[in-house]
Design a protein around this motif. Structure first.
Motif, PDB file in Angstrom:
ATOM      1  N   ASP A  67       0.866  -1.183   0.000  1.00 46.22           N
ATOM      2  CA  ASP A  67       0.000   0.000   0.000  1.00 46.22           C
ATOM      3  C   ASP A  67       0.899   1.228   0.000  1.00 46.22           C
ATOM      4  N   ILE A  68       0.876   1.965  -1.107  1.00 47.46           N
ATOM      5  CA  ILE A  68       1.766   3.113  -1.283  1.00 47.46           C
ATOM      6  C   ILE A  68       0.916   4.362  -1.488  1.00 47.46           C
ATOM      7  N   PRO A  69       1.207   5.451  -0.779  1.00 46.56           N
ATOM      8  CA  PRO A  69       0.403   6.675  -0.925  1.00 46.56           C
ATOM      9  C   PRO A  69       0.313   7.120  -2.381  1.00 46.56           C
ATOM     10  N   GLN A  70      -0.890   7.538  -2.761  1.00 46.03           N
ATOM     11  CA  GLN A  70      -1.102   7.965  -4.136  1.00 46.03           C
ATOM     12  C   GLN A  70      -0.380   9.285  -4.401  1.00 46.03           C
ATOM     13  N   GLY A  71      -0.326   9.653  -5.664  1.00 50.78           N
ATOM     14  CA  GLY A  71       0.294  10.916  -6.043  1.00 50.78           C
ATOM     15  C   GLY A  71       1.112  10.768  -7.304  1.00 50.78           C
ATOM     16  N   GLU A  72       1.704  11.871  -7.702  1.00 55.00           N
ATOM     17  CA  GLU A  72       2.569  11.891  -8.879  1.00 55.00           C
ATOM     18  C   GLU A  72       4.023  11.827  -8.414  1.00 55.00           C
ATOM     19  N   TYR A  73       4.707  10.787  -8.836  1.00 57.20           N
ATOM     20  CA  TYR A  73       6.098  10.561  -8.434  1.00 57.20           C
ATOM     21  C   TYR A  73       7.030  10.915  -9.605  1.00 57.20           C
ATOM     22  N   ASN A  74       7.933  11.847  -9.347  1.00 57.22           N
ATOM     23  CA  ASN A  74       8.898  12.179 -10.399  1.00 57.22           C
ATOM     24  C   ASN A  74      10.167  11.332 -10.306  1.00 57.22           C
ATOM     25  N   ARG A  75      10.261  10.533  -9.242  1.00 59.31           N
ATOM     26  CA  ARG A  75      11.398   9.623  -9.118  1.00 59.31           C
ATOM     27  C   ARG A  75      11.041   8.506  -8.141  1.00 59.31           C
TER      28      ARG A  75
END
Length: 249
Positions: free
Chosen positions: A119-127
């Protein structure tokens, strides 16, 4: 003054909602596989003339071409997975897996002995960097197998063994675009792939043909490890780290 207070209140409320949204998790499933390697076209084929080294015609219908080899089976054992993600909004995410058992992945069948889901927090990951921890409790954390064809009727097994405690860090990529986007309502698959073609493509079939044979389980094997056929092992092992990719789909 009252209107100004209301504006500030709604701004703080909106900011809080955004922060709360960024803490919501999405399920990320890790799957493991491999890209097999065929030196040239290991099988003659009348069905397809494409010389791609990753094309694997049906061996039941296409006899092996002499002095060619293939690498098409593998096992990768992972003791732990380390995740380091940088988001465009919200806090960065870091964790080390706490799995009930080591991950034993049969690469050619894309099977694992346990489910690997986080379970990984949502969002936009740039890396996102994924580090695979190998070999802490495993004597052979990475094995590849295949065959060398002496002639249309005789093949010799090939076995590559990597017997080192190691950590492999991979910069993950999205299937499309530049950044990896995780959404709370959309499960994501992270595909960990070992490209055996990248590892073996510099090894000429002639080198395999003249390699030393080792008796293993009552048969002669082209055994490639830190003790046997070391010159081949060093060339292949040096490319191991760069052969692994992680793609978030």
């Amino acid at each position: 003054m009252k209107a100004k207070f209301i504006i500030i209140f709604f701004f703080l409320l909106l900011t809080s909602c955004v922060k709360d949204e960024l803490t919501l998790p999405t399920k990320v499933v890790f799957e493991f596989g491999m890209v097999p390697f065929h030196s040239g076209n290991i099988y003659s084929s009348t069905k397809n003339s494409d010389p791609s080294p990753y094309l694997a015609p049906d061996p039941a219908q296409d006899p092996p071409i002499p002095n060619q080899y293939k690498i098409d089976k593998g096992v990768l054992i992972i003791e732990a997975i380390e995740f380091d993600g940088r988001r465009t909004q919200g806090e960065d995410i870091y964790f080390m897996s706490d799995l009930p058992d080591k991950i034993v992945s049969t690469l050619d069948k894309e099977l694992t002995n346990i489910g690997v889901t986080f379970d990984i927090p949502q969002g936009e990951y740039n890396r996102i960097e994924v580090t695979l921890h190998m070999g802490v409790d495993s004597s052979l954390p990475f094995v590849l197998e295949g065959d060398f064809s002496l002639n249309p009727f005789t093949t010799i097994p090939i076995r590559f063994e990597y017997a080192f405690a190691d950590r492999v860090t991979i910069r993950a990529k999205p299937k499309t675009g530049n950044n990896i986007i995780l959404r709370k309502d959309t499960p994501t698959t992270a595909r960990v792939m070992v490209d055996t073609g990248f590892m073996f493509r510099l090894i000429n079939p002639g080198i395999i043909a003249t390699a030393d044979l080792v008796r293993v389980s009552e048969e002669d094997v082209v055994l490639i490890n830190s003790s046997h056929n070391v010159n081949i092992f060093n060339q292949v092992a040096n490319r191991f780290h760069n052969s692994i990719s992680v793609v978030f789909e």
